[in-house]
Design a protein around this motif. Structure first.
Motif, short mmCIF file in Angstrom:
data_model
loop_
_atom_site.label_atom_id
_atom_site.label_comp_id
_atom_site.label_asym_id
_atom_site.label_seq_id
_atom_site.Cartn_x
_atom_site.Cartn_y
_atom_site.Cartn_z
N VAL A 1 0.84 -1.21 0.00
CA VAL A 1 0.00 0.00 0.00
C VAL A 1 0.87 1.24 0.00
CG1 VAL A 1 -1.65 1.35 1.35
CG2 VAL A 1 -1.99 -1.11 1.08
N ARG A 2 1.91 1.24 0.85
CA ARG A 2 2.81 2.41 0.91
C ARG A 2 3.52 2.63 -0.42
NH1 ARG A 2 4.15 0.18 5.98
NH2 ARG A 2 6.09 -0.68 5.10
N VAL B 1 -5.79 -1.93 -4.39
CA VAL B 1 -7.08 -2.51 -4.02
C VAL B 1 -6.88 -3.90 -3.40
CG1 VAL B 1 -9.30 -3.37 -4.89
CG2 VAL B 1 -8.36 -1.21 -5.76
N GLU B 2 -6.11 -4.71 -4.09
CA GLU B 2 -5.83 -6.07 -3.58
C GLU B 2 -5.13 -6.00 -2.22
OE1 GLU B 2 -2.28 -8.70 -4.56
OE2 GLU B 2 -3.79 -9.43 -5.99
N GLY C 1 -7.58 -6.05 5.12
CA GLY C 1 -8.88 -6.35 5.71
C GLY C 1 -8.97 -7.79 6.18
N LEU C 2 -8.45 -8.70 5.35
CA LEU C 2 -8.46 -10.11 5.72
C LEU C 2 -7.63 -10.36 6.97
CD1 LEU C 2 -9.08 -13.11 5.14
CD2 LEU C 2 -7.06 -13.14 3.66
N SER C 3 -6.45 -9.74 7.06
CA SER C 3 -5.60 -9.96 8.23
C SER C 3 -6.29 -9.46 9.50
CB SER C 3 -4.24 -9.28 8.04
OG SER C 3 -4.37 -7.88 8.00
N HIS C 4 -6.97 -8.29 9.40
CA HIS C 4 -7.72 -7.79 10.57
C HIS C 4 -8.86 -8.75 10.93
CE1 HIS C 4 -5.68 -4.02 11.15
NE2 HIS C 4 -5.88 -3.64 9.90
N LYS C 5 -9.56 -9.23 9.90
CA LYS C 5 -10.67 -10.16 10.14
C LYS C 5 -10.18 -11.41 10.87
CE LYS C 5 -13.94 -13.09 7.60
NZ LYS C 5 -14.34 -13.58 6.27
N LEU D 1 -13.50 -0.98 -1.70
CA LEU D 1 -14.65 -0.77 -2.58
C LEU D 1 -14.63 0.64 -3.19
CD1 LEU D 1 -17.47 -2.51 -0.49
CD2 LEU D 1 -16.65 -3.20 -2.76
N ARG D 2 -14.26 1.64 -2.37
CA ARG D 2 -14.19 3.02 -2.89
C ARG D 2 -13.12 3.13 -3.97
NH1 ARG D 2 -14.61 4.38 2.59
NH2 ARG D 2 -12.39 4.90 2.67
N LEU D 3 -11.95 2.50 -3.70
CA LEU D 3 -10.87 2.54 -4.69
C LEU D 3 -11.29 1.86 -5.99
CD1 LEU D 3 -7.86 1.75 -2.31
CD2 LEU D 3 -8.18 3.86 -3.62
#
Length: 438
Positions: free
Chosen positions: A394-395, A401-402, A408-412, A428-430
């Motif tokens: 991301v940085r 997006v991926e 998100g998956l890691s937080h979940k 989703l916004r991206l």
């Protein structure tokens, strides 16, 4: 099966224990599976003799499994009369002990023996073994042998799943078995894990000063000192153990891990960038580790993590083809426990990420490991590795997006639902923005 037989024979010769009748029963079963029926019968005779000596006051009850095994072996040899004679002994004893079943006796001793057998057969049976010892302890909570079996099982499970508590069971087992050095070194390792190293070392030194089960004490004490950073002391203890067990794959694997630990010490001291003189030392340590892991696999080709450690050592010196070959051997092995599969995917993912510079393949293997839902330390490391890599991407604005979705998956997976939802909403916004652009 060969691994199991080797472990059993080592235990019979080198581990001082009060449950030798049970381990001989398991050895007889292995002999039967190999078609060595006469040897199986001889081993059962040895089991019977040991039970008479160790449990004279409970000989009939303690012999039920052995007699059942006699009947099994004689049946497969086509010697029906002998098989029936032992079935009759089982039935008569069950009747004498008021069992409602003709051929089965519910007793804590039976549960204990089943627990020991399951414990010896590998990690996939540890949970069942733990349940057996728990059932036995519910009847006799202060029984030294039941307590010992439960503590050892909990200790092994705790290295797979941190939710399993083993410290209190180990303390209790040491209290009930004050002369047993094996359980003392296991307690020492657990104390070290929770930051109570000084108390743990007291138990290690106590065990080392006792002649009982010395080769086993040496191997576990070496693990303690390796984790403490006293790697030369650990190697010295392992070499002493090797004098008695020169063909022990486990000991050669542990020596390989010691050289690996020394390698990491050198790299850490040089900020992961060894200079020329230190590079020579690094290359020597890598070659020593490679030699030990190769010997491990010569003696025990089914030891999956030895392939992983060998692969990592090849990667250290840039021999990536050899590293890939050994990783593939580990990845393609059958009948591997879930937590071990997770660990292999973790190590292979790191190899792809840091040596082969393939972040996509690293992510693929982190995700493959996470598809295995076993709760384990390896699973936690996979989540952490995935999260760090996703944050990095991301940085660097790579596949954003991926990468946000992976965050998100890691937080979940960590149970952080709010943070996971925020990441998925951002992804989703991206996606919507990208679609609008095209």
């Amino acid at each position: 099966m060969l691994d199991l037989e080797s472990k059993i024979l080592e235990q019979i010769e080198f581990l001082d224990t009060k449950s030798n009748g049970g381990i001989h029963n398991l050895l007889a079963y292995v002999k039967h599976l190999k078609g060595q029926h006469e040897q199986a019968l001889q081993t059962l005779r040895e089991a019977e003799d040991l039970i008479q000596r160790e449990h004279a006051d409970q000989a009939d009850k303690r012999s039920l499994v052995t007699w059942g095994n006699y009947a099994w072996v004689y049946h497969h040899m086509g010697r029906w009369a002998e098989a029936q004679a032992y079935l009759d002994k089982v039935e008569n004893t069950c009747k004498k002990l008021a069992s409602p079943s003709r051929y089965r006796l519910e007793s804590p001793e039976m549960d204990c023996e089943e627990g020991w057998a399951l414990l010896k057969c590998g990690g996939q049976y540890y949970k069942r073994a733990k349940a057996c010892f728990e059932k036995a302890l519910a009847v006799e909570p202060e029984n030294p042998e039941f307590s010992m079996g439960f503590a050892i099982t909990a200790h092994r499970l705790s290295y797979i799943n941190e939710d399993v508590i083993s410290l209190d069971p180990l303390r209790k087992a040491v209290r009930l078995n004050p002369e047993d050095t094996y359980i003392k070194v296991l307690l020492a390792l657990k104390l070290q894990d929770i930051g109570q190293e000084a108390e743990g070392e007291h138990y290690i030194e106590e065990a080392l000063n006792n002649m009982s089960s010395q080769t086993y004490v040496f191997q576990y004490a070496s693990k303690f000192y390796r984790k403490k950073g006293c790697v030369d002391r650990a190697i010295q203890l392992l070499q002493r153990a090797l004098e008695a067990r020169p063909n022990s794959a486990y000991l050669h694997n542990q020596i390989g891990l010691c050289y690996r630990a020394k390698l990491l010490q050198v790299k850490k001291a040089t900020n992961m960038n060894p200079r020329r003189k230190e590079r020579e030392n690094v290359d020597t340590l890598v070659q020593q580790a490679i030699n030990e892991f190769q010997e491990t696999l010569r003696l025990r080709p089914t030891l999956e993590m030895a392939y992983v450690y060998l692969a990592e050592m090849y990667a250290e010196i840039g021999q990536y083809r050899e590293a890939e070959e050994n990783f593939q051997k580990a990845l393609c092995m059958d009948n591997i426990a879930d937590h071990m599969q997770q660990d292999i995917h973790y190590h292979y993912g790191r190899f792809q990420q840091f040596h082969m510079r393939s972040e996509d393949k690293a992510i693929t293997h982190y995700l493959k490991g996470l598809k295995i839902e076993e709760m384990s330390f390896a699973r936690e490391r996979l989540i952490s590795a995935l999260e760090k890599l996703a944050n990095s991407r991301v940085r660097r604005n790579i596949c954003v997006v991926e990468s946000v979705s992976l965050l998100g998956l890691s937080h979940k997976l960590k149970g952080e639902v709010k943070e996971a939802l925020l990441c998925y909403e951002r992804a989703l916004r991206l996606t919507a923005q990208l679609n609008a652009m095209f």
